[in-house]
Write a protein that holds these residues in place. Structure first.
Motif, short mmCIF file in Angstrom:
data_model
loop_
_atom_site.label_atom_id
_atom_site.label_comp_id
_atom_site.label_asym_id
_atom_site.label_seq_id
_atom_site.Cartn_x
_atom_site.Cartn_y
_atom_site.Cartn_z
N GLN A 293 0.69 -1.33 0.04
CA GLN A 293 0.05 0.00 0.03
C GLN A 293 0.86 1.21 0.01
OE1 GLN A 293 -0.42 -2.30 2.57
NE2 GLN A 293 -2.50 -3.06 2.63
N GLY A 294 0.18 2.31 -0.57
CA GLY A 294 0.92 3.82 -0.40
C GLY A 294 0.18 4.62 -1.34
N VAL A 295 0.80 5.66 -1.67
CA VAL A 295 0.16 6.89 -2.33
C VAL A 295 1.49 7.41 -2.94
CG1 VAL A 295 0.75 8.48 -0.24
CG2 VAL A 295 -0.91 9.03 -1.98
N MET A 296 1.15 8.55 -4.09
CA MET A 296 2.10 9.03 -5.05
C MET A 296 1.74 10.54 -4.75
SD MET A 296 2.90 8.29 -9.07
CE MET A 296 1.14 9.07 -9.47
N SER A 297 2.95 11.37 -4.72
CA SER A 297 2.81 12.73 -4.96
C SER A 297 3.23 13.19 -6.16
CB SER A 297 3.26 13.45 -3.88
OG SER A 297 4.81 13.25 -3.83
N VAL A 298 2.72 14.14 -6.90
CA VAL A 298 3.35 14.69 -8.11
C VAL A 298 3.49 16.30 -8.07
CG1 VAL A 298 3.01 14.85 -10.71
CG2 VAL A 298 2.41 12.92 -9.57
#
Length: 322
Positions: free
Chosen positions: A285-290
Motif C-alpha cells: 500500500q501507499g500513495v504517490m505525490s506529483v
C-alpha cells in the motif's frame, strides 16, 4: 468516503469552461507557478486493509506539499460501487478536504454508476467530481502548463462483457459499446491534438504497462496506447493493480505510473519486466505525490508509514514567446 483526510489551505475549485466534446475544467496554478497533487487508487474499503493508514499519510503529505487536489484512479467503492445517491458509503463528514478528481473502476461499474456520477453527490460535497471522461487544464497566467485527460477505461475490457460470472455490471450509458469506445477514442485523440499544454497527463483505471497480477490491459495497448504515443503524452497514471509501480517506455517518453495501493495489496505476484524499463515496483500500500511546474515534474512514492520508496524527475526547457 472512508478516507479521513485533513488538509490545511484554501480549497481550489475548478471552473467549467466550454468544450465541444469532453467536459473541460480550468484552474490556475499557485502564485509560485507550481501544482501539487496526490494520487490514490483502489481504496474504497471503509478503512480496512490499511486504508486508514494510507489516508493518514495522505493528510500528512498533503499538508506538507500544500496539495491542490487528489486524483482517484478508480475502484472508489468496494466491492460493488454505490447502491444509489443515498448510499451511506458516500460519507462527506470530513473526508474531502481538497478537490477530488475521480474516474470509475471496474468495481464501481458493479454498482449504480449513474449514482456515483450524479451531481447530487457533488452538491453534497462540491470537492467530489467523478465523470466518465473529462479534461482539467491548469494555467499560469497565459501559459497552459498541464492538461489532464481522464479516460473511462472499463468499457474497453472484453472480459467484463463476455465473462460476467457472479458479477453484474451497470452498462447504462455505454451501449452500444463499440460506438461508445469509438467516440471516446476520437474525443481523446482530438483533445490531445488540440492541447497546447507543456505537460500532457492521462489518467485511467486500468493498466497499460504493468508487472502486477493483472498485467497489461491488451485492449488499451491496442486501442488507446497508439493515440497516447502519437500525441506525445508524458504520464499515464492508473490503478487496478494493487501496487505502486513505475515503468518507462522504450518506444516513447511515456512514463507508466501505477498507484493502486489504497487498501488491499500484498498479492505476492510480480511478473518479469525488462529491468531497463522497470524503474520501481512495490507490492504494497501507499500513495504517490506529483509536483508540476512549467519546466519540471517531480514524482514521489510513499508507503503507509510515509517513507519515501521511489523518486523520479524530468524537465523540459521553457521556450520564450516572441
Amino acid at each position: 468516503m472512508g478516507l479521513q483526510l485533513v488538509f490545511i489551505g484554501t480549497i481550489a475549485l475548478c471552473l467549467v469552461v466550454s468544450s465541444a466534446v469532453l467536459e473541460r475544467f480550468e484552474q490556475a496554478l499557485k502564485q509560485d507557478g507550481s501544482l501539487s497533487f496526490l494520487v490514490i487508487g483502489d481504496w474504497g474499503r471503509k478503512g480496512a486493509y490499511n486504508q486508514s493508514k494510507v489516508a493518514f499519510q495522505m493528510g500528512v503529505i498533503g499538508q506538507q506539499l500544500d496539495i491542490d487536489f487528489v486524483i482517484s484512479t478508480g475502484d472508489n467503492f468496494y466491492d460493488s460501487g454505490l447502491t444509489g445517491i443515498d448510499d451511506p458509503d458516500f460519507d462527506t463528514a470530513s473526508s474531502l478536504q481538497k478537490q477530488w478528481y475521480s474516474v470509475l473502476g471496474n468495481h464501481d461499474y458493479r454498482g449504480n454508476v449513474e449514482a456515483q456520477l450524479s451531481p447530487v453527490l457533488t452538491n453534497l460535497d462540491k470537492r467530489w467530481l467523478c465523470l466518465r471522461s473529462f479534461i482539467c487544464l491548469f494555467t499560469f497566467f497565459v501559459s497552459e502548463v498541464a492538461e489532464f485527460f481522464f479516460v473511462d477505461t472499463t468499457p474497453f475490457v472484453d472480459k467484463y462483457f463476455i465473462e460476467p460470472k457472479d458479477h453484474v455490471y451497470d452498462w447504462s450509458g455505454i451501449l452500444p459499446r463499440k460506438q461508445y469506445i469509438s467516440n471516446l477514442l476520437k474525443d481523446v485523440d482530438l483533445a490531445l491534438q488540440q492541447s497546447n499544454a507543456k505537460w500532457k497527463i492521462v489518467v485511467g483505471h486500468h493498466t497499460i504497462r504493468s508487472a502486477g497480477v493483472h498485467g497489461n490491459t491488451d485492449e488499451l495497448v491496442k486501442q488507446l496506447l497508439p493515440i497516447l504515443e502519437a500525441n506525445n503524452i508524458d504520464l499515464y497514471i492508473n490503478g487496478h493493480d494493487h501496487c505502486l509501480q513505475h515503468i518507462s517506455s522504450f518506444d516513447s517518453a511515456i512514463q507508466f505510473l501505477t498507484c493502486g495501493g489504497g487498501s488491499k495489496a500484498w498479492r505476492g505476484v510480480v511478473n518479469w519486466w525488462k529491468p531497463e524499463e522497470m524503474k520501481f515496483y512495490y507490492d504494497g500500500q501507499g500513495v504517490m505525490s506529483v509536483k508540476v511546474t512549467e519546466t519540471e515534474i517531480d514524482i514521489v512514492f510513499y508507503d503507509v508509514y510515509g517513507h519515501v520508496l521511489h523518486k523520479w524527475n524530468t524537465s523540459k526547457q521553457l521556450h520564450a514567446s516572441w
